[in-house]
Write a protein that holds these residues in place. Structure first.
Motif, short mmCIF file in Angstrom:
data_model
loop_
_atom_site.label_atom_id
_atom_site.label_comp_id
_atom_site.label_asym_id
_atom_site.label_seq_id
_atom_site.Cartn_x
_atom_site.Cartn_y
_atom_site.Cartn_z
N SER A 157 0.80 -1.23 0.00
CA SER A 157 0.00 0.00 0.00
C SER A 157 0.83 1.28 0.00
CB SER A 157 -0.93 0.01 1.22
OG SER A 157 -0.18 -0.05 2.42
N LEU A 203 -5.33 -1.49 0.06
CA LEU A 203 -5.59 -0.14 0.53
C LEU A 203 -5.59 -0.11 2.05
CD1 LEU A 203 -8.52 0.85 -1.87
CD2 LEU A 203 -6.13 1.55 -2.05
N ALA A 239 -8.51 4.65 3.37
CA ALA A 239 -8.66 5.02 1.95
C ALA A 239 -10.13 5.14 1.58
CB ALA A 239 -7.97 3.98 1.08
N TYR A 261 -11.17 4.19 -7.51
CA TYR A 261 -10.22 4.76 -6.58
C TYR A 261 -9.30 5.72 -7.32
CZ TYR A 261 -6.58 5.16 -3.00
OH TYR A 261 -5.70 5.65 -2.08
#
Length: 349
Positions: free
Chosen positions: A190, A206, A210, A233
């Motif tokens: 991440s 993530l 997030a 995202y």
């Protein structure tokens, strides 16, 4: 006797690998040094002593080793097979008593009690390839970089910074690897996830904080129940896989930019990312923790150790062995020493 003569009656891939490296290095002294590295896991000075070559001369010639392209060497081993690229980094600085960690994650800089000043911490970006047809793993890249925070601090002090950040190195590396290999997926943790790294075929995870977009709403991933979800995202469509108790480590939020991958494929790709952690361990076992990484010697030594790590991985696959690189190094040294005299390994004709 050349180091390839150890494998004249078998181990075709090992012999091919050594011949390729010999051709790239060109000079006998450097080939001897490679041979010494196979059975000596100490510092550069220790390797030179084992090989019987001059230390100062070797330091001048190590620049030739640093130019060896691991990508080209490994390409001959995997051909056109589909591969997974995994990327991670490691702090390559010894924990000296004179220095105290400043960063909570030990990734930014030291404070030297002796010098009463801050010392930027160099790090190594490490990349591996997994041949998805044979499940063999090889090292393809090693590169020194400085964390972004350190770069900013040094620039504010008016100092010239010659190292690129890991994201810059990573993106350039991915482009290069994709040109040479049949890359089906790319895995990293991440800490590498941002708008620039959400490339095709990426598998990562993530943090719980997030936020993704679902149905026009911005939602923290921590609010999703266990399952599979199609979300966006940072403007990129992703497949999000939420696992409530992943291997006893609590909730995890995996994702991929390849919307055709199944949840099982995403998890398998993520778990294959451990390849790079294993390679990092091997690098340290075979000499990368033997001296200060801040020196030019260590930066050049790094590539030599990388060549040796790949050698032992090929040997392990040919033997069908589960031994680690340290055990294989000792085994090779003992076998050669028992039947012959391992010092003859370095008397090249």
């Amino acid at each position: 006797m050349k180091i390839t003569s150890l494998f004249n009656k078998g181990f075709a891939r090992v012999r091919k690998y050594l011949e390729k490296v010999e051709k790239m290095l060109g000079r006998k002294s450097l080939v001897k040094l490679l041979g010494a590295s196979l059975i000596e896991d100490g510092s550069m000075r220790a390797k030179c002593t084992t090989a019987g070559i001059d230390y100062e001369y070797t330091l001048r010639k190590l620049e030739e080793v640093a130019k060896v392209d691991l990508i080209e060497v490994v390409k001959e081993l995997v051909g056109e097979h589909k591969v997974q690229l995994s990327i991670d980094d490691t702090l390559n600085e010894k924990y000296y008593a004179k220095a105290a960690w400043v960063s909570a994650h030990m990734t930014q800089f030291f404070y030297s009690r002796k010098d009463k000043t801050y010392i930027p911490a160099h790090q190594i970006l490490v990349a591996t390839i997994r041949d998805l047809e044979t499940n063999e793993v090889y090292l393809i890249h090693l590169e020194i970089y400085l964390p972004q925070k350190v770069v900013n601090i040094l620039k504010q002090e008016g100092k010239q910074v010659q190292f690129r950040t890991k994201i810059e190195i990573m993106i350039e590396l991915i482009e290069k690897v994709r040109r040479r290999f049949n890359v089906s997926s790319i895995a990293f943790d991440s800490w590498y996830v941002n708008g620039r790294t959400l490339l095709p075929g990426v598998v990562s995870e993530l943090k719980a904080s997030a936020r993704v977009t679902e149905g026009g709403r911005s939602v923290p991933v921590a609010e999703f129940p266990e399952g599979e979800f199609s979300v966006t995202y940072l403007g990129v469509p992703i497949k999000l896989i939420v696992v409530d108790n992943y291997k006893g480590c609590g909730r995890r939020y995996f994702f991929t930019t390849d919307l055709t991958m199944t949840s099982e494929e995403v998890i398998t790709t993520w778990e294959n990312r451990w390849d790079v952690e294993t390679i990092i361990r091997d690098l340290k076992v075979l000499g990368l923790r033997s001296s200060s990484f801040k020196s030019v010697v260590k930066i050049l030594h790094m590539k030599l150790v990388g060549l040796v790590v790949n050698f032992f991985h090929i040997l392990k696959y040919e033997l069908g062995s589960h031994l680690g690189v340290k055990a294989l190094s000792r085994y090779l040294k003992n076998v050669y020493g028992y039947f012959l005299d391992y010092k003859k390994l370095f008397r090249l004709r």
